[in-house]
Design a protein around this motif. Structure first.
Motif, PDB file in Angstrom:
ATOM      1  N   GLN A 161      -0.898  -4.378   2.624  1.00 51.20           N
ATOM      2  CA  GLN A 161      -0.091  -5.282   1.819  1.00 51.20           C
ATOM      3  C   GLN A 161      -0.761  -6.660   1.734  1.00 51.20           C
ATOM      4  O   GLN A 161      -0.830  -7.254   0.655  1.00 51.20           O
ATOM      5  CB  GLN A 161       1.314  -5.420   2.391  1.00 51.20           C
ATOM      6  N   ASP A 162      -1.264  -7.152   2.851  1.00 57.09           N
ATOM      7  CA  ASP A 162      -1.948  -8.441   2.876  1.00 57.09           C
ATOM      8  C   ASP A 162      -3.208  -8.446   2.007  1.00 57.09           C
ATOM      9  O   ASP A 162      -3.616  -9.485   1.511  1.00 57.09           O
ATOM     10  CB  ASP A 162      -2.310  -8.840   4.310  1.00 57.09           C
ATOM     11  N   ALA A 163      -3.787  -7.260   1.825  1.00 59.38           N
ATOM     12  CA  ALA A 163      -4.981  -7.138   0.984  1.00 59.38           C
ATOM     13  C   ALA A 163      -4.621  -7.023  -0.496  1.00 59.38           C
ATOM     14  O   ALA A 163      -5.494  -6.839  -1.339  1.00 59.38           O
ATOM     15  CB  ALA A 163      -5.801  -5.932   1.416  1.00 59.38           C
ATOM     16  N   GLY A 164      -3.302  -7.105  -0.792  1.00 58.54           N
ATOM     17  CA  GLY A 164      -2.864  -7.078  -2.178  1.00 58.54           C
ATOM     18  C   GLY A 164      -2.502  -5.705  -2.715  1.00 58.54           C
ATOM     19  O   GLY A 164      -2.290  -5.538  -3.912  1.00 58.54           O
ATOM     20  N   VAL A 165      -2.411  -4.722  -1.837  1.00 58.25           N
ATOM     21  CA  VAL A 165      -2.056  -3.364  -2.257  1.00 58.25           C
ATOM     22  C   VAL A 165      -0.533  -3.254  -2.287  1.00 58.25           C
ATOM     23  O   VAL A 165       0.146  -3.668  -1.348  1.00 58.25           O
ATOM     24  CB  VAL A 165      -2.653  -2.311  -1.297  1.00 58.25           C
ATOM     25  N   GLY A 166       0.003  -2.706  -3.366  1.00 55.12           N
ATOM     26  CA  GLY A 166       1.447  -2.553  -3.519  1.00 55.12           C
ATOM     27  C   GLY A 166       1.988  -1.400  -2.688  1.00 55.12           C
ATOM     28  O   GLY A 166       1.249  -0.490  -2.289  1.00 55.12           O
ATOM     29  N   PRO A 167       3.301  -1.406  -2.439  1.00 52.69           N
ATOM     30  CA  PRO A 167       3.933  -0.375  -1.612  1.00 52.69           C
ATOM     31  C   PRO A 167       3.716   1.053  -2.103  1.00 52.69           C
ATOM     32  O   PRO A 167       3.521   1.970  -1.305  1.00 52.69           O
ATOM     33  CB  PRO A 167       5.412  -0.745  -1.634  1.00 52.69           C
ATOM     34  N   VAL A 168       3.772   1.269  -3.416  1.00 58.56           N
ATOM     35  CA  VAL A 168       3.586   2.616  -3.949  1.00 58.56           C
ATOM     36  C   VAL A 168       2.167   3.100  -3.667  1.00 58.56           C
ATOM     37  O   VAL A 168       1.947   4.240  -3.241  1.00 58.56           O
ATOM     38  CB  VAL A 168       3.902   2.648  -5.467  1.00 58.56           C
ATOM     39  N   GLU A 169       1.195   2.231  -3.862  1.00 58.37           N
ATOM     40  CA  GLU A 169      -0.203   2.591  -3.609  1.00 58.37           C
ATOM     41  C   GLU A 169      -0.453   2.762  -2.106  1.00 58.37           C
ATOM     42  O   GLU A 169      -1.200   3.643  -1.688  1.00 58.37           O
ATOM     43  CB  GLU A 169      -1.150   1.537  -4.193  1.00 58.37           C
ATOM     44  N   ILE A 170       0.180   1.949  -1.275  1.00 62.26           N
ATOM     45  CA  ILE A 170       0.057   2.102   0.179  1.00 62.26           C
ATOM     46  C   ILE A 170       0.553   3.488   0.581  1.00 62.26           C
ATOM     47  O   ILE A 170      -0.108   4.205   1.342  1.00 62.26           O
ATOM     48  CB  ILE A 170       0.852   1.003   0.930  1.00 62.26           C
ATOM     49  N   ALA A 171       1.711   3.877   0.058  1.00 62.36           N
ATOM     50  CA  ALA A 171       2.281   5.189   0.378  1.00 62.36           C
ATOM     51  C   ALA A 171       1.322   6.297  -0.046  1.00 62.36           C
ATOM     52  O   ALA A 171       1.092   7.247   0.699  1.00 62.36           O
ATOM     53  CB  ALA A 171       3.634   5.356  -0.316  1.00 62.36           C
ATOM     54  N   ARG A 172       0.736   6.177  -1.227  1.00 60.89           N
ATOM     55  CA  ARG A 172      -0.194   7.197  -1.707  1.00 60.89           C
ATOM     56  C   ARG A 172      -1.431   7.262  -0.831  1.00 60.89           C
ATOM     57  O   ARG A 172      -1.846   8.336  -0.415  1.00 60.89           O
ATOM     58  CB  ARG A 172      -0.608   6.906  -3.158  1.00 60.89           C
ATOM     59  N   ARG A 173      -2.007   6.113  -0.499  1.00 59.38           N
ATOM     60  CA  ARG A 173      -3.228   6.083   0.324  1.00 59.38           C
ATOM     61  C   ARG A 173      -3.004   6.653   1.724  1.00 59.38           C
ATOM     62  O   ARG A 173      -3.877   7.313   2.272  1.00 59.38           O
ATOM     63  CB  ARG A 173      -3.755   4.655   0.463  1.00 59.38           C
ATOM     64  N   LEU A 174      -1.843   6.369   2.289  1.00 56.07           N
ATOM     65  CA  LEU A 174      -1.579   6.796   3.664  1.00 56.07           C
ATOM     66  C   LEU A 174      -0.890   8.154   3.743  1.00 56.07           C
ATOM     67  O   LEU A 174      -0.698   8.691   4.832  1.00 56.07           O
ATOM     68  CB  LEU A 174      -0.738   5.743   4.395  1.00 56.07           C
ATOM     69  N   GLY A 175      -0.514   8.696   2.590  1.00 57.37           N
ATOM     70  CA  GLY A 175       0.115  10.011   2.582  1.00 57.37           C
ATOM     71  C   GLY A 175       1.506  10.020   3.190  1.00 57.37           C
ATOM     72  O   GLY A 175       1.890  10.967   3.867  1.00 57.37           O
ATOM     73  N   VAL A 176       2.250   8.934   2.948  1.00 60.72           N
ATOM     74  CA  VAL A 176       3.627   8.849   3.442  1.00 60.72           C
ATOM     75  C   VAL A 176       4.539   8.511   2.268  1.00 60.72           C
ATOM     76  O   VAL A 176       4.081   8.196   1.175  1.00 60.72           O
ATOM     77  CB  VAL A 176       3.779   7.776   4.557  1.00 60.72           C
ATOM     78  N   SER A 177       5.837   8.547   2.515  1.00 59.73           N
ATOM     79  CA  SER A 177       6.785   8.209   1.450  1.00 59.73           C
ATOM     80  C   SER A 177       6.845   6.696   1.262  1.00 59.73           C
ATOM     81  O   SER A 177       6.516   5.922   2.166  1.00 59.73           O
ATOM     82  CB  SER A 177       8.177   8.741   1.782  1.00 59.73           C
ATOM     83  N   ARG A 178       7.304   6.283   0.077  1.00 66.58           N
ATOM     84  CA  ARG A 178       7.495   4.843  -0.177  1.00 66.58           C
ATOM     85  C   ARG A 178       8.535   4.281   0.774  1.00 66.58           C
ATOM     86  O   ARG A 178       8.426   3.143   1.220  1.00 66.58           O
ATOM     87  CB  ARG A 178       7.932   4.617  -1.625  1.00 66.58           C
ATOM     88  N   MET A 179       9.543   5.097   1.105  1.00 69.56           N
ATOM     89  CA  MET A 179      10.590   4.639   2.023  1.00 69.56           C
ATOM     90  C   MET A 179      10.004   4.298   3.391  1.00 69.56           C
ATOM     91  O   MET A 179      10.420   3.321   4.018  1.00 69.56           O
ATOM     92  CB  MET A 179      11.672   5.726   2.149  1.00 69.56           C
ATOM     93  N   THR A 180       9.036   5.087   3.844  1.00 67.05           N
ATOM     94  CA  THR A 180       8.384   4.794   5.126  1.00 67.05           C
ATOM     95  C   THR A 180       7.706   3.433   5.068  1.00 67.05           C
ATOM     96  O   THR A 180       7.800   2.633   5.999  1.00 67.05           O
ATOM     97  CB  THR A 180       7.364   5.895   5.479  1.00 67.05           C
TER      98      THR A 180
END
Length: 146
Positions: A116-135
């Motif tokens: 997030q600090d690197a400017g990545v949005g929550p949806v993209e974070i979830a996709r990159r880490l293979g977890v749900s957006r809720m997580t």
């Protein structure tokens, strides 16, 4: 395992949720030679994801060895091995990334925060880490609360 003709038997405690591959499995694959067979009681005891099982089979084949699964009476040799590989590849292709991720352990809140600090949005974070957006949202809220 001796009853199945195994000359060398290795056992280990259940792997930690974050372990990628056990040291025992790595040493076995380093030691195994041409014509040898790695025998496991159950396929899920070999690796945490279908892709990891395929990787182990590839590494065994590179060394001229094969895999035998006692409970399912499956072998990675011959026509049966080709069928096993095809089935595993099909499962691997549709197995969601979060299944392998869950087996390894959930991402740390700090990992999510760093993205997030690197400017990545929550949806993209979830996709990159293979977890749900809720997580992602839950972990970020927990960090803000602390």
């Amino acid at each position: 395992m001796k009853a199945f003709g195994c000359h060398v038997v290795r056992a280990e405690e259940p792997a930690s949720p974050t372990a990628d591959e056990s040291a025992v499995l790595t040493s076995i694959i380093d030691f195994i030679g041409e014509g040898d067979q790695l025998v496991v009681t159950r396929l899920e005891h070999l690796a945490r994801s279908t892709r990891s099982v395929l990787d182990v089979i590839d590494r065994l084949e590179e060394r001229g060895a094969s895999l035998f699964v006692v409970e399912a009476q499956l072998s990675s040799e011959g026509a049966e091995g080709r069928a096993l590989r095809a089935a595993l590849e099909a499962v691997s292709a549709v197995e969601p990334a979060w299944i392998a991720r869950r087996r390894k352990g959930a991402p740390a809140a700090e990992e999510i925060k760093a993205l997030q600090d690197a400017g990545v949005g929550p949806v993209e974070i979830a996709r990159r880490l293979g977890v749900s957006r809720m997580t992602v949202w839950r972990k970020l809220r927990a960090l803000e609360a602390s």
